[in-house]
Design a protein around this motif. Sequence first.
Motif, PDB file in Angstrom:
ATOM      1  N   ASP A 138     128.371 -71.907  21.813  1.00  0.00           N
ATOM      2  CA  ASP A 138     127.284 -72.830  22.158  1.00  0.00           C
ATOM      3  C   ASP A 138     126.120 -72.133  22.853  1.00  0.00           C
ATOM      4  OD1 ASP A 138     128.187 -75.029  20.963  1.00  0.00           O
ATOM      5  OD2 ASP A 138     129.086 -75.938  22.739  1.00  0.00           O
ATOM      6  N   TYR A 144     125.757 -74.487  14.042  1.00  0.00           N
ATOM      7  CA  TYR A 144     127.211 -74.611  13.953  1.00  0.00           C
ATOM      8  C   TYR A 144     127.707 -74.092  12.602  1.00  0.00           C
ATOM      9  CZ  TYR A 144     131.879 -76.481  14.224  1.00  0.00           C
ATOM     10  OH  TYR A 144     133.245 -76.587  14.223  1.00  0.00           O
ATOM     11  N   GLU A 255     129.086 -80.288   7.038  1.00  0.00           N
ATOM     12  CA  GLU A 255     129.842 -81.533   7.175  1.00  0.00           C
ATOM     13  C   GLU A 255     130.228 -81.647   8.641  1.00  0.00           C
ATOM     14  OE1 GLU A 255     133.442 -81.198   4.903  1.00  0.00           O
ATOM     15  OE2 GLU A 255     133.898 -79.258   5.761  1.00  0.00           O
ATOM     16  N   ASN A 256     130.222 -82.870   9.145  1.00  0.00           N
ATOM     17  CA  ASN A 256     130.463 -83.082  10.573  1.00  0.00           C
ATOM     18  C   ASN A 256     131.560 -84.117  10.768  1.00  0.00           C
ATOM     19  OD1 ASN A 256     127.664 -82.179  10.062  1.00  0.00           O
ATOM     20  ND2 ASN A 256     127.534 -82.165  12.266  1.00  0.00           N
ATOM     21  N   PRO A 257     132.347 -83.954  11.841  1.00  0.00           N
ATOM     22  CA  PRO A 257     133.413 -84.938  12.063  1.00  0.00           C
ATOM     23  C   PRO A 257     132.895 -86.207  12.732  1.00  0.00           C
ATOM     24  CG  PRO A 257     133.548 -83.165  13.690  1.00  0.00           C
ATOM     25  CD  PRO A 257     132.368 -82.867  12.826  1.00  0.00           C
ATOM     26  N   VAL A 273     129.616 -94.890  13.988  1.00  0.00           N
ATOM     27  CA  VAL A 273     128.616 -95.024  15.052  1.00  0.00           C
ATOM     28  C   VAL A 273     128.257 -93.593  15.429  1.00  0.00           C
ATOM     29  CG1 VAL A 273     128.198 -95.763  17.418  1.00  0.00           C
ATOM     30  CG2 VAL A 273     129.569 -97.187  15.895  1.00  0.00           C
ATOM     31  N   LYS A 275     125.803 -90.759  17.329  1.00  0.00           N
ATOM     32  CA  LYS A 275     124.829 -90.518  18.399  1.00  0.00           C
ATOM     33  C   LYS A 275     124.033 -89.254  18.098  1.00  0.00           C
ATOM     34  CE  LYS A 275     124.467 -89.883  23.297  1.00  0.00           C
ATOM     35  NZ  LYS A 275     125.115 -89.544  24.526  1.00  0.00           N
ATOM     36  N   PHE A 280     121.912 -82.251  12.782  1.00  0.00           N
ATOM     37  CA  PHE A 280     122.300 -83.242  11.773  1.00  0.00           C
ATOM     38  C   PHE A 280     122.107 -84.662  12.301  1.00  0.00           C
ATOM     39  CE2 PHE A 280     125.724 -86.004  10.172  1.00  0.00           C
ATOM     40  CZ  PHE A 280     125.333 -86.083   8.853  1.00  0.00           C
ATOM     41  N   THR A 281     122.620 -84.925  13.475  1.00  0.00           N
ATOM     42  CA  THR A 281     122.606 -86.301  13.988  1.00  0.00           C
ATOM     43  C   THR A 281     121.190 -86.774  14.336  1.00  0.00           C
ATOM     44  OG1 THR A 281     123.235 -85.365  16.113  1.00  0.00           O
ATOM     45  CG2 THR A 281     124.990 -86.343  14.810  1.00  0.00           C
ATOM     46  N   TYR A 438     134.638 -82.884  21.115  1.00  0.00           N
ATOM     47  CA  TYR A 438     134.101 -81.534  21.264  1.00  0.00           C
ATOM     48  C   TYR A 438     135.263 -80.588  21.517  1.00  0.00           C
ATOM     49  CZ  TYR A 438     131.385 -77.707  23.167  1.00  0.00           C
ATOM     50  OH  TYR A 438     130.839 -76.483  23.374  1.00  0.00           O
TER      51      TYR A 438
END
Length: 440
Positions: A138, A144, A255-257, A273, A275, A280-281, A438
């Motif tokens: 990070d 990522y 791709e994201n979880p 949902v 945030k 990406f978000t 996380y």
Amino acid sequence: MHALILIAVYLAVTLTPLVLSTLQGRPLRPVWDEISSGLAMTALAILLVEFVLSGRFKVISARIGMDVTMRLHQLLARTVLVFIVLHPFLYQTPYLTFPLPWDVSRQLTLGLTIGSLASGLIAWVALPVFVLISIFRDQLPYRYETWRLMHGVGAVLIAVMAMHHTLNAGRYSSDPLLAGFWLLLMAAALGSLVYSYLIMPLKEVARPYRVTSVRKIALRTWELTIKAKSGNGLQFEAGQFVWLNLGRSPFSLHENPFSISSTPGCDAGIQFVIKQVGDFTNRIGEVEPGTTAYLDGPHGNLTLKGRSGKGIALIAGGVGVAPLLSIAGQLDKDNDPRPLVLLYGNRLADQIVYDGKLKLLAGKDNRDVRLVLSEPEPGWGGLTGMIDRATLDEVFGFDDAAQWLYLVCGPPAMLDAVETALMARGVPASQIVSERFYYN
Ligand SMILES: Cc1cc2nc3c(=O)[nH]c(=O)nc-3n(C[C@H](O)[C@H](O)[C@H](O)COP(=O)(O)OP(=O)(O)OC[C@H]3O[C@@H](n4cnc5c(N)ncnc54)[C@H](O)[C@@H]3O)c2cc1C
């Protein structure tokens, strides 16, 4: 029980090299030489099994949970690092870059060749760099997805180098049985990559989804709904999550979880949902209805399956409410008579999602919703502060609270605090199930 079987299989695989080496009955060398060889072989076995502990295998993550899978992956990587860093320093026997003809059992020298020395050195130097990059990812200026690609390529490089070194320099690994075991384990490691990055995406191609709506439901928070283009779509348990790929090739690393916030079988489709926190978000609001989506899942074991409790406590921090909404919906759908309390914390009132739905839920028999804000506006009527021991005492201060089932989801710091406080309140660890958004 399943977890015990997995532990037994894990130990059997990682300790097999030691057993096979001992069975060879070679004359013993100085004890530190044997310890060094033992550490190196165990480290290589752990390293190769790490490919399977990468989180994508439901047979593992659905039984012990994604959190535990990832924490094990990280802990074991650090163990490999310590073993490998120590390995060359422990030998007492000298090494020569050519074998001595009279030393057939390789007892007198370590018998390294230039090639096996080079492969060992590369793996020995690359491993600490690799682990440090993972620990501090990070803080590094990589996306990522870039890190993920580097992680996969780096892991394969280290495994191949370590394998070359072991097969060519290892005293015990020159034995055909042990060499065969190494090749089998290497094939399993590489096979797991082929499964994750080729076979799984091919399966996803056959099950495409399309985005049906994207709408803002709270401050920097969106609801995304998708529907299967054909057929019934994904079968999942309330509380599970998927890796979501929006508008890209199923072979993409983008791709994201995300946890599924709707209940299984919901007419609207599968809802999330989401945030806004990063690349990406932050662009989720720009996703057009009709965009193709692919799902890898379902994963995770933050579910009611196989668990019991006199009542159900759902404790959410921020967007951690997503899987808990699915579980609350499922309990409702099943007309589950047990009492349910949803304790939902946020910083600001504007971050609360589905205010109306929560009020409806709170109005039902045996259902309670307790909202907590750490930065409330004047006039706020709910709880204030963090979800900590004091809040838990206030909300779960009744007699049989220790016999309830606690499902907890939110930021890591909140999870640590809640788990500690619940255990201090006498709730057995087996009655607390949590999921982190996380891994670090
Ligand atoms: C099991 C699980 C369930 C989750 N459910 C939800 C949810 O329901 N709603 C929600 O808003 N968020 C959820 N998250 C968090 C969500 O995945 C991240 O916020 C999102 O991936 C961030 O991506 P980004 O590109 O916007 O941000 P970035 O700045 O790229 O990433 C921020 C951090 O998110 C994590 N992350 C990013 N991409 C990935 C990836 N592909 N795989 C794993 N971790 C990644 C990394 O720790 C990264 O440091 C969940 C996470 C996990 C692990």
